[in-house]
Design a protein around this motif. Sequence first.
Motif: not given
Length: 166
Positions: A71-82, A13-19, A46-48
């Motif tokens: 390789d990170l190319a296939d990963l996509r950002a999402r927000q953490m969920v319950e 988990i980080c803030m935006g799930n892009i770095c 995921a991101g917060t």
Amino acid sequence: MQKTDSPFVILFICMGNICRSPTAHGVMRHKVAARGWSERVHVDSAGTHNYHPGEAPDVRSQTHARRRGYDLADLRARQMVEQDFARADLILVMDWDNLALVQALCPPYAGHKVRRLTEFCQRHDAPVVHDPYYGGDAGFEAVLDLVEDACDGVLLHVERQGRRFL
């Protein structure tokens, strides 16, 4: 050692799930595969915050990771969920703000799952993985240094527990 059909789930988990968290996701996925554990250990991130839903990791994160063989190319950002609290066995946050936000959302039954990633560093002594977003190349390299070290420590931790995939 007990074996089950459900994989051990590690969520970064980080803030935006892009770095930071997708970097950790890609590094850990690579290390898990190198050990032959891909069927027994599931890695996610995921991101917060929901700042970048569906976006690929920051191009700088991808570039620096690729230079080290990840390789990170296939990963996509999402927000953490319950549901992440129930699904994950280990929830690893990058910094104090991420920790506070995740702990505020965390149901009591899952509190023991939430840790700072850098708690698992073996060679580096850093309390957090700093966000490289507004910095230069050195920040992205520092993220990789800490993440590689901590991921090795996480795998040792999981292995020592004799958890489900051995």
